[in-house]
Scaffold this motif. Sequence first.
Motif, short mmCIF file in Angstrom:
data_model
loop_
_atom_site.label_atom_id
_atom_site.label_comp_id
_atom_site.label_asym_id
_atom_site.label_seq_id
_atom_site.Cartn_x
_atom_site.Cartn_y
_atom_site.Cartn_z
N SER A 143 41.87 42.04 51.86
CA SER A 143 41.70 40.85 51.03
C SER A 143 42.04 39.56 51.76
N ILE A 158 42.51 34.23 51.03
CA ILE A 158 42.98 35.45 50.36
C ILE A 158 42.13 35.69 49.13
N ARG A 159 41.64 36.91 49.03
CA ARG A 159 40.92 37.38 47.86
C ARG A 159 39.77 36.44 47.46
N GLU A 204 49.07 37.71 46.63
CA GLU A 204 47.66 37.43 46.43
C GLU A 204 47.44 36.66 45.13
#
Length: 757
Positions: A143, A158-159, A204
């Motif tokens: 991720s 991130i993600r 996250e």
Amino acid sequence: MDVSAGTLGRMLPILAAQTGISVGFTDPTLLMLPTRRLRGRYQAGEALARLVRGLPVRVVRIDAVTWRIEPAPRGKSPPPHRPAPPPPAPAEPALALDIVITASKRPAIERTYPGSAFVIGGADLSAVHAGQGTAAVLARLPSLSSTHLGPGRNKLFIRGVADSSFNGPTQATVGQYLGEIRLNYNAPDPDIELYDVRAIEVLEGPQGTLYGAGSLGGIMRIVPEPVRMSDWSGKASAGLSLASRGQGGGDLAGMVNAPILPGTIGLRGMAFHTVAGGYIDDVGRGLRNVNRTQSDGGRAALRIEPGNDWSVELNGAIQNIATADGQYAQRPLPKLERSNVIAQPFDNDFLLAGVTIEKSWGDLKLLSANGAVRHKVESIYDFSPDAAHPTAFVQDNRIALFTSENRLSRHRPDGTGWLVGVNVVHDQEKLTRALGALPDPPRIQGVSNAATQGALFAEGTLALRRNLLATVGGRVEVSRLVGEALDQQPIGEIDAKRTEVTVLPSLALQWTLSGRATAYARYQEGFRAGGLSQTIAANASIARFTGDSLALYEIGARLGRPGAGRFDASASLSYVRWETIQADLVDMGGLPYTANIGNGRIFSAEARGAWRPVRRLSIDGAIAFNDSRLTTPAAGFEAEEASDLPNIARLSGRMGLAYSLPLASRWALSGAANLRYIGRSRLGVGPELDLRQGGYFETNAGVRLVRGRLGLSIDMDNMLNSTASRFALGNPFDVAKGLQVVPQRPRTLRIGVDVDF
């Protein structure tokens, strides 16, 4: 022996390291119990008993080096000073310690944390990983993604919360921290080398309540190894890298821990030097292996414990990254080749100073963390119309960042507790650009952006039922933004000074479904402040871009305990609504500008799991899926409606294998192998940047042989010697032609040695 006051979860690993014992738990909530400072000369068992004295637990000895802590039977007094004698027959092995997340600002057990979190232990970072900086974290977490522009110049995402491929005045989407000190604001990833690190924690999704502006995608926190107040120790490592094509390289690092006044003043310092050989040839200038990178730096921490559970720690860090030329190639030239008129070097110079003050009163803790960062990032690009007219475009970004956070917190063994804090941030960025002949091209235009932010935040966790915890938080942040044109007056009326007030609520629920299963749901928000940017063209002007905001809805579940038992797994689903997205872009001629491109949304799904079929073998894997859309484009970006957001791979995944094997004569062998897939995405917003990238594999493996304090290792990256393109950008001024590629580094073998002393 010297173990500071704190919690069992934080202090036991230090005690274990100093005494060589292993400690497990039957109830992970015991990790939150407060402990007092322990100092003196004790046997391991006596030290453990003194550390937990007065707590509602008892200590059970399993064997000579293994102990277990469990709740004291109801109605009985706290445990005696001396643990029980060893049992007459072999007993069950101790349970592994739960992973404790400290980036949550109140110690939280990873498997019960109401959100997606990932922790890499320092013991899992070999010398070769430590010298790779952020790349070592990227290899473990699907991720987490990067723009792969090169060390010290990458953006991290991130993600799927990715704004653009270019570096400009926008604030980073990932907040980065070294301990309690903030590293970045609107600069690229400083790419801190990971030597002498206890853990890397990644939270996250947006973290607006606790971290404020600049945490849209999440947080990455580097936790350094603590100063040991009573023990002298040190470590050194060296390695030689050999490449299948291109230059070799090497690395050298050393650490010393010195108790200046044992138990009261301690010093820990580390220094390193790494060289990554070049592998790109510039046929236009007739040069080979032009993209050599060198990184030098170090860290130091001076800790003072005057008594009465007070501590003061002074920290400093310096790191300079110099890359001799860009790491991209060009089609239709042979792989790993391109043609330029001038060199395109890059420098990232980073300097940090900080002080952290802590005081504990049992389970009540006061913390004050203050830091100052100086960051200089300089890039040179080839703007030459032809070989007879060498021309350079120079971008220089100088950043001064000051942060101060003061917070009071209380946490209890059952997971309940609270925190309240005040945070102040001041960031001053001076972004200048020049265009012309080297060595002194004339300045063309620049802007200065200053942001001063003050925030009050609070968070509390209470038990709604025995197996259900609720966490509620909020943050009120006031931002004062001041922009200024540096080289010419802007065209048009611009509100260069303004004040913004942002309110960021959060809510999370965490269920304990059974002894092995937990579930959570959460809502969280994040934001970034706006600023000024410049348009460099015939009608050069200064323009304002507004702040953007993001809201996350997430559910997830976990089964088992990471590192314990045969199997553990976790999964999450999330939806993100992203409004007035900021993006650093380039026009058809490659000239930079910044704009709000509209509103978007991101659906994400992520799953991880680990299987330990036998005691010394572990197999783990992870997969991440993202579906992103620009749902409501801003004026000028109408053609992008329903298009994917940039740099967000639809599918990424990883699989790893690790094993250990004891050998004769006190030797031990361990090894690991990893396979990572990065899916396809597009470079940026607009027809000139609708270039496809990704769709490749990364492979690496290594073995390590240890005897006592000496370790020997062999590691190999890119085992398949792939030249697949990781990214489609090197020089923004001809990227629209679609001919640029950023190939993987050729197969590289590292042979290393390390020693503890």
